[in-house]
Design a protein around this motif. Structure first.
Motif, PDB file in Angstrom:
ATOM      1  N   TRP A 178       0.826  -1.205   0.000  1.00 24.32           N
ATOM      2  CA  TRP A 178       0.000   0.000   0.000  1.00 24.32           C
ATOM      3  C   TRP A 178       0.863   1.259   0.000  1.00 24.32           C
ATOM      4  O   TRP A 178       0.380   2.357   0.220  1.00 24.32           O
ATOM      5  CB  TRP A 178      -0.951  -0.008   1.179  1.00 24.32           C
ATOM      6  CG  TRP A 178      -2.016   1.051   1.124  1.00 24.32           C
ATOM      7  CD1 TRP A 178      -2.221   2.068   2.007  1.00 24.32           C
ATOM      8  CD2 TRP A 178      -3.038   1.196   0.123  1.00 24.32           C
ATOM      9  NE1 TRP A 178      -3.288   2.838   1.626  1.00 24.32           N
ATOM     10  CE2 TRP A 178      -3.821   2.326   0.463  1.00 24.32           C
ATOM     11  CE3 TRP A 178      -3.356   0.480  -1.050  1.00 24.32           C
ATOM     12  CZ2 TRP A 178      -4.898   2.747  -0.310  1.00 24.32           C
ATOM     13  CZ3 TRP A 178      -4.440   0.909  -1.820  1.00 24.32           C
ATOM     14  CH2 TRP A 178      -5.186   2.022  -1.446  1.00 24.32           C
TER      15      TRP A 178
ATOM     16  N   ARG B  80       0.486   0.544  -4.290  1.00 26.55           N
ATOM     17  CA  ARG B  80      -0.751   1.299  -4.058  1.00 26.55           C
ATOM     18  C   ARG B  80      -1.553   1.521  -5.331  1.00 26.55           C
ATOM     19  O   ARG B  80      -2.784   1.367  -5.346  1.00 26.55           O
ATOM     20  CB  ARG B  80      -0.452   2.639  -3.392  1.00 26.55           C
ATOM     21  CG  ARG B  80      -1.723   3.450  -3.139  1.00 26.55           C
ATOM     22  CD  ARG B  80      -1.484   4.699  -2.327  1.00 26.55           C
ATOM     23  NE  ARG B  80      -1.036   4.386  -0.985  1.00 26.55           N
ATOM     24  CZ  ARG B  80      -0.899   5.307  -0.020  1.00 26.55           C
ATOM     25  NH1 ARG B  80      -1.149   6.585  -0.281  1.00 26.55           N
ATOM     26  NH2 ARG B  80      -0.490   4.950   1.179  1.00 26.55           N
ATOM     27  N   GLU B  81      -0.903   1.891  -6.407  1.00 26.83           N
ATOM     28  CA  GLU B  81      -1.629   2.129  -7.653  1.00 26.83           C
ATOM     29  C   GLU B  81      -2.351   0.866  -8.120  1.00 26.83           C
ATOM     30  O   GLU B  81      -3.505   0.913  -8.549  1.00 26.83           O
ATOM     31  CB  GLU B  81      -0.670   2.616  -8.738  1.00 26.83           C
ATOM     32  CG  GLU B  81      -1.363   2.941 -10.053  1.00 26.83           C
ATOM     33  CD  GLU B  81      -0.403   3.459 -11.111  1.00 26.83           C
ATOM     34  OE1 GLU B  81      -0.807   3.556 -12.287  1.00 26.83           O
ATOM     35  OE2 GLU B  81       0.770   3.752 -10.766  1.00 26.83           O
TER      36      GLU B  81
ATOM     37  N   PHE C 101      -3.386  -1.757  -6.229  1.00 24.27           N
ATOM     38  CA  PHE C 101      -4.511  -2.104  -5.366  1.00 24.27           C
ATOM     39  C   PHE C 101      -5.626  -1.066  -5.424  1.00 24.27           C
ATOM     40  O   PHE C 101      -6.797  -1.412  -5.266  1.00 24.27           O
ATOM     41  CB  PHE C 101      -4.025  -2.318  -3.938  1.00 24.27           C
ATOM     42  CG  PHE C 101      -3.358  -3.646  -3.725  1.00 24.27           C
ATOM     43  CD1 PHE C 101      -4.111  -4.807  -3.624  1.00 24.27           C
ATOM     44  CD2 PHE C 101      -1.974  -3.762  -3.659  1.00 24.27           C
ATOM     45  CE1 PHE C 101      -3.508  -6.048  -3.455  1.00 24.27           C
ATOM     46  CE2 PHE C 101      -1.350  -4.988  -3.487  1.00 24.27           C
ATOM     47  CZ  PHE C 101      -2.124  -6.134  -3.394  1.00 24.27           C
ATOM     48  N   ALA C 102      -5.288   0.186  -5.653  1.00 30.06           N
ATOM     49  CA  ALA C 102      -6.325   1.210  -5.809  1.00 30.06           C
ATOM     50  C   ALA C 102      -7.161   0.923  -7.056  1.00 30.06           C
ATOM     51  O   ALA C 102      -8.388   1.096  -7.051  1.00 30.06           O
ATOM     52  CB  ALA C 102      -5.679   2.591  -5.899  1.00 30.06           C
ATOM     53  N   ARG C 103      -6.505   0.466  -8.094  1.00 32.13           N
ATOM     54  CA  ARG C 103      -7.234   0.110  -9.321  1.00 32.13           C
ATOM     55  C   ARG C 103      -8.140  -1.089  -9.079  1.00 32.13           C
ATOM     56  O   ARG C 103      -9.290  -1.127  -9.535  1.00 32.13           O
ATOM     57  CB  ARG C 103      -6.251  -0.172 -10.449  1.00 32.13           C
ATOM     58  CG  ARG C 103      -6.926  -0.462 -11.795  1.00 32.13           C
ATOM     59  CD  ARG C 103      -5.920  -0.470 -12.931  1.00 32.13           C
ATOM     60  NE  ARG C 103      -4.932  -1.539 -12.803  1.00 32.13           N
ATOM     61  CZ  ARG C 103      -3.672  -1.355 -12.473  1.00 32.13           C
ATOM     62  NH1 ARG C 103      -3.221  -0.116 -12.240  1.00 32.13           N
ATOM     63  NH2 ARG C 103      -2.841  -2.374 -12.380  1.00 32.13           N
ATOM     64  N   LYS C 104      -7.644  -2.077  -8.329  1.00 33.37           N
ATOM     65  CA  LYS C 104      -8.475  -3.241  -8.016  1.00 33.37           C
ATOM     66  C   LYS C 104      -9.658  -2.855  -7.127  1.00 33.37           C
ATOM     67  O   LYS C 104     -10.758  -3.386  -7.273  1.00 33.37           O
ATOM     68  CB  LYS C 104      -7.630  -4.311  -7.329  1.00 33.37           C
ATOM     69  CG  LYS C 104      -6.545  -4.925  -8.208  1.00 33.37           C
ATOM     70  CD  LYS C 104      -7.121  -5.614  -9.424  1.00 33.37           C
ATOM     71  CE  LYS C 104      -6.043  -6.273 -10.267  1.00 33.37           C
ATOM     72  NZ  LYS C 104      -6.595  -6.913 -11.498  1.00 33.37           N
ATOM     73  N   ALA C 105      -9.433  -1.922  -6.215  1.00 31.70           N
ATOM     74  CA  ALA C 105     -10.524  -1.457  -5.355  1.00 31.70           C
ATOM     75  C   ALA C 105     -11.611  -0.783  -6.188  1.00 31.70           C
ATOM     76  O   ALA C 105     -12.811  -0.960  -5.943  1.00 31.70           O
ATOM     77  CB  ALA C 105      -9.980  -0.494  -4.304  1.00 31.70           C
ATOM     78  N   TYR C 106     -11.197  -0.011  -7.180  1.00 34.16           N
ATOM     79  CA  TYR C 106     -12.159   0.654  -8.070  1.00 34.16           C
ATOM     80  C   TYR C 106     -12.985  -0.380  -8.839  1.00 34.16           C
ATOM     81  O   TYR C 106     -14.212  -0.252  -8.953  1.00 34.16           O
ATOM     82  CB  TYR C 106     -11.410   1.569  -9.037  1.00 34.16           C
ATOM     83  CG  TYR C 106     -12.288   2.212 -10.079  1.00 34.16           C
ATOM     84  CD1 TYR C 106     -13.137   3.276  -9.751  1.00 34.16           C
ATOM     85  CD2 TYR C 106     -12.272   1.755 -11.400  1.00 34.16           C
ATOM     86  CE1 TYR C 106     -13.948   3.863 -10.717  1.00 34.16           C
ATOM     87  CE2 TYR C 106     -13.086   2.335 -12.366  1.00 34.16           C
ATOM     88  CZ  TYR C 106     -13.919   3.383 -12.006  1.00 34.16           C
ATOM     89  OH  TYR C 106     -14.719   3.952 -12.971  1.00 34.16           O
TER      90      TYR C 106
ATOM     91  N   ILE D   7      -8.891  -0.834   3.574  1.00 31.95           N
ATOM     92  CA  ILE D   7      -7.462  -1.101   3.687  1.00 31.95           C
ATOM     93  C   ILE D   7      -7.119  -1.115   5.171  1.00 31.95           C
ATOM     94  O   ILE D   7      -7.346  -0.135   5.885  1.00 31.95           O
ATOM     95  CB  ILE D   7      -6.625  -0.033   2.963  1.00 31.95           C
ATOM     96  CG1 ILE D   7      -7.041   0.058   1.494  1.00 31.95           C
ATOM     97  CG2 ILE D   7      -5.140  -0.328   3.106  1.00 31.95           C
ATOM     98  CD1 ILE D   7      -6.887  -1.222   0.712  1.00 31.95           C
TER      99      ILE D   7
ATOM    100  N   PHE E  77      -6.196  -6.170   2.363  1.00 33.99           N
ATOM    101  CA  PHE E  77      -7.101  -5.609   1.355  1.00 33.99           C
ATOM    102  C   PHE E  77      -8.417  -6.354   1.507  1.00 33.99           C
ATOM    103  O   PHE E  77      -8.493  -7.547   1.232  1.00 33.99           O
ATOM    104  CB  PHE E  77      -6.484  -5.822  -0.031  1.00 33.99           C
ATOM    105  CG  PHE E  77      -7.297  -5.329  -1.186  1.00 33.99           C
ATOM    106  CD1 PHE E  77      -7.124  -4.034  -1.670  1.00 33.99           C
ATOM    107  CD2 PHE E  77      -8.203  -6.167  -1.831  1.00 33.99           C
ATOM    108  CE1 PHE E  77      -7.851  -3.593  -2.780  1.00 33.99           C
ATOM    109  CE2 PHE E  77      -8.926  -5.731  -2.925  1.00 33.99           C
ATOM    110  CZ  PHE E  77      -8.757  -4.431  -3.401  1.00 33.99           C
TER     111      PHE E  77
END
Length: 235
Positions: free
Chosen positions: A120, A126-127, A129-134, A145, A164
């Motif tokens: 993270w 981070r980029e 996992f942020a995309r996967k979260a979206y 998180i 995550f």
């Protein structure tokens, strides 16, 4: 087979099965799915009756049925400071993508992926996992998180972890209750394996992954057993 009323859980990329050991105390295990043999021998010793396919082609996706809890612990080397330093370019990131991709297929109530904190970090994952979260958000999931330390939940070492968590309902994570006094020692946790651990240059290991490298001479001076007044030997 006896009916188990507990919610169903499925592990993916868990390897030797430590995560599964904890999950098994609460959930009914329907399987642990892998894409290779890493840690498989240890897992099979501890969970001989849990379905354990070792290739994606063998995953019974269409027949596993509803799963309430999906959990994963794919390789952390892409993000770890002690790992490859390749980040998203590390081919092992594919195992993480596969684990998260199962959420879309199995639609669990909760999905948890564990890794190192740098997963993270802005310089880590981070980029990614942020995309996967979206993507999960568009499927109706909320994503939390959660960063914690093994010491806070009764572990024996300073071990920071990243979680995550994708969930359909509201998620309330309680404050950790463990204190330093609650932390177990190494002997508390693995003392029962003492008679099974062998040095690599002495004999074949009695269990997979329990052959240890003989300490170098300087370390033997540090770890040399001492005899106390009672006659007991301590290390």
């Amino acid at each position: 087979m006896m009916y188990d009323p507990r919610p169903k859980a499925l592990g993916v990329h868990i390897y030797s099965g430590a995560f599964t050991l904890g999950v098994s105390k609460i959930f009914h295990l329907v399987g642990q799915w892998e894409e290779g043999p890493w840690g498989a021998a240890t897992f099979d010793l501890n969970f001989p009756n849990v379905p354990h396919p070792l290739t994606r082609a063998a995953w019974p996706v269409s027949s596993v049925g509803p799963v309430q809890f999906l959990y994963a612990n794919p390789p952390c080397a892409p993000w770890s400071a002690a790992g490859s330093h390749l980040g998203i370019k590390d081919p092992r990131v594919a195992f993480t993508s596969t684990s998260i991709g199962l959420v879309n297929v199995l639609q669990p109530d909760v999905f948890v992926l564990e890794s190192v904190p740098r997963a993270w970090s802005p310089t880590g994952g981070r980029e990614f996992f942020a995309r996967k979260a979206y993507e999960l958000g568009k499927m109706g999931y909320q994503v939390t998180i959660y960063l914690t330390n093994a010491l806070l939940i009764g572990g024996m070492q300073w071990r920071e972890r990243f979680h995550f968590i994708a969930h359909r309902g509201e998620l309330a994570i309680p404050e950790p209750l463990a204190t330093i006094a609650d932390a177990p020692t190494v002997r508390d946790l693995i003392g029962d394996l003492e008679h099974l651990a062998v040095f690599k240059d002495e004999e074949e290991p009695k269990l997979p992954n329990h052959a240890v490298k003989r300490p170098a001479e300087p370390y033997l001076n540090v770890f040399k057993p001492r005899v106390v007044a009672s006659g007991d030997t301590h290390v």
